[in-house]
Design an enzyme around this catalytic site. Structure first.
Site, PDB file in Angstrom:
ATOM      1  N   SER A 249       0.817  -1.196   0.000  1.00  0.00           N
ATOM      2  CA  SER A 249       0.000   0.000   0.000  1.00  0.00           C
ATOM      3  C   SER A 249       0.865   1.265   0.000  1.00  0.00           C
ATOM      4  CB  SER A 249      -0.951  -0.057   1.201  1.00  0.00           C
ATOM      5  OG  SER A 249      -2.037   0.809   1.060  1.00  0.00           O
ATOM      6  N   ASP A 468      -9.083  -4.939  -5.304  1.00  0.00           N
ATOM      7  CA  ASP A 468      -8.560  -4.165  -4.178  1.00  0.00           C
ATOM      8  C   ASP A 468      -9.459  -2.965  -3.908  1.00  0.00           C
ATOM      9  OD1 ASP A 468      -7.012  -2.631  -2.367  1.00  0.00           O
ATOM     10  OD2 ASP A 468      -5.153  -3.367  -3.246  1.00  0.00           O
ATOM     11  N   HIS A 496      -6.984  -6.476  -0.102  1.00  0.00           N
ATOM     12  CA  HIS A 496      -5.970  -5.419  -0.156  1.00  0.00           C
ATOM     13  C   HIS A 496      -4.652  -6.035   0.270  1.00  0.00           C
ATOM     14  CE1 HIS A 496      -4.122  -1.527   0.001  1.00  0.00           C
ATOM     15  NE2 HIS A 496      -3.957  -1.540   1.304  1.00  0.00           N
TER      16      HIS A 496
END
Length: 526
Positions: A249, A468, A496
């Site tokens: 991320s 995601d 995710h």
């Protein structure tokens, strides 16, 4: 943009009952709309016109200290790393504290800050070096990720996580006390009229001022570029000539920026759940949550859950609940489940897949029946609120780092961006609301960095997941294209973060990358 390990499975010991493209459903407009917003034309430069510039208080912050002996950057690079036993999640690892300049532009300055590291040593020979890992955020500590990192096949590497500046056990950002944090998170994030809009702006200003009052000049020195400089220092301190790195991320922002700043120091860099590095604002994060909520709704209807018999009905049940809570929050043990808290509780489950969706279905059904406890617990988990009403630094650091990194177009620009978001993500976008926090943040943003291309770096592995929620798949596609040596690895599924998430194909591809070398071209795992 945060990743949880695991996302929700450790939250509650409960028996859970379960209950793409948009199916055409669109949330109705608020009954009391805000003044119309012009969506045409160039929005103008990101000049942050509404940020105040108050005096920076001389505040004592944990971990701020004197620098090591010597001069300049060399005094930091010559530190000894004193690894000592530490316990995380019932396991013993190795931890150390090191120092870095508070201000990397003035390494001869008289102030340093502290960075906490955790190492899981290699268990097989020959040792291949260190893989630094980061879980994202911004604001997430990295030491916990190192302790739980999926390292099967990577035993020839030391795994090292660190709490980036402003987070965790490193020198942390401190913002408001618990009651003020409660007021902020309970408040209406998606104002429906001018009075609610002004209240949102007021609370945003007060939150920012509270951070400045308690964190002082630290707020000026926690940008991603500061963290990239820290990471290069850590690489030197562990004795590696090249950086090996795995980031989830927001960690992909750190890793790609490092590769751009230091292409000659790149070894193997894998970037999972890529963020947007184009600056184009073409794909909003809310778009990913629209997709994830739609996928949940389809799954829920197929499971014959109580929320509806088809995708549209489930979506309507969820958003009807949000809308009712906007008018009539549920009382939960002296607190309230507001619309904003319900949206947050829903969002945290959308980071995951079926296990988290079962929990979400249960929580939403309970809330529709008047019991908001589970959904509020889920929001508290995301907001890092403890049962005693205290908060850890995650959300404070999240805001402080991103508002230092990102220029903005002021309050009017936030309203305009929210209107565009609502058009592009018509399900969740209206509940996310405008981003007034950065628009009135009491610290000016750092200068806009140049585009990230990492020209000259060896192949960089970029991993994207088609379902995601927090980092839409398009971001992985554009990151792989924009990086001079980016190679795309796709997981066709929900969630995710792909690596360590149950896909043997993804896990094997990542292990091959770190142990054998990069793939020859784009790959897809199902």
């Amino acid at each position: 943009m945060r990743r949880w390990f695991p996302i929700l499975s450790v939250l509650f010991a409960l028996t859970l009952s379960g209950c793409a493209a948009f199916p055409g459903w669109v949330r109705p407009a608020p009954s009391s709309p805000l003044p119309s917003i012009d969506l045409s034309g160039d929005p103008g430069p990101r000049t942050s016109p509404d940020r105040p510039t108050p005096a920076v208080p001389a505040t004592h912050v944990k971990g701020i200290t004197s620098p090591p002996p010597g001069e300049g950057i060399e005094r930091y690079a010559q530190q000894n790393v004193n690894w000592l036993p530490c316990r995380v999640r019932e396991s013993v690892h190795e931890c150390a504290d090191v120092l870095a300049p508070l201000d990397w532009s003035a390494p001869d300055g008289d102030t340093a800050l502290t960075l906490r590291l955790l190492r899981v040593p290699a268990t097989k020979q020959p040792r291949l070096g260190t893989i630094f890992v980061n879980p994202g955020g911004p604001g997430e500590p990295g030491t916990g990720l190192a302790a739980g990192f999926a390292r099967e096949g990577l035993e020839q590497y030391d795994i090292v996580g660190w709490d980036p500046r402003g987070t965790g056990e490193s020198t942390p950002v401190i913002c408001a006390p618990g009651p003020q944090m409660d007021e902020f998170f309970d408040s209406d994030a998606s104002p429906d009229d001018e009075a609610e809009r002004q209240e949102a702006i007021r609370l945003s200003r007060e939150f920012g001022q509270a951070c400045l009052d308690r964190s002082g000049r630290l707020l000026q020195h926690i940008s991603t570029l500061d963290t990239v400089a820290d990471l290069d220092l850590l690489r030197q301190l562990v004795g590696d000539e090249k950086l090996n790195f795995f980031g989830y991320s927001y960690g992909t922002d750190i890793g790609s920026r490092y590769a751009h700043e230091h292409p000659d120091k790149v070894g193997r860099i894998a970037l999972d759940s890529a963020v947007d590095i184009t600056g184009s604002e073409e794909v909003f994060q809310a778009t990913g949550f629209d997709r994830a909520l739609t996928n949940f709704a389809t799954w829920c209807s197929e499971q014959k859950c109580a929320l509806g018999s088809d995708t549209d009905q489930v979506l309507k049940a969820v958003t009807d609940l949000f809308d009712r809570l906007d008018e009539r929050p549920l009382t939960v043990r002296g607190r309230q489940l507001t619309q904003s808290q319900a949206v947050t509780g829903t969002v945290v489950a959308l980071y995951g897949a079926e296990e988290e969706w079962r929990l979400l279905s249960n929580a939403l059904q309970r809330a529709r029946s008047g019991d908001g406890r589970l959904l509020l617990q889920m929001a508290d988990f995301y907001n890092a609120r403890a049962d005693d009403g205290t908060y850890d630094a995650r959300l404070s650091a999240f805001t402080a780092i991103r508002c230092l990194d990102e220029g903005d177009r002021g309050i009017a620009g936030a309203d305009r961006a929210a209107a565009i978001q609502n058009e592009k993500a018509p399900i969740m976008g209206p509940y996310f609301g405008p981003d007034y926090l950065c628009s009135v943040w009491p610290v000016r943003p750092v200068p806009a960095p140049e585009p990230v291309t990492a020209k000259g770096a060896p192949p960089i592995l970029v991993i994207g997941t088609t379902g995601d929620s927090a980092t839409p798949y398009e971001h992985a596609q554009t990151m792989a294209r924009q990086l001079d040596s980016g190679v795309l690895l796709t997981f066709d599924g929900p969630g995710h973060g792909a690596y360590g998430g149950g896909s043997a194909c993804i896990d094997a591809a990542v292990v091959r990358y770190f142990t054998e070398g990069p793939p020859t071209g784009a790959e897809t795992c199902t």
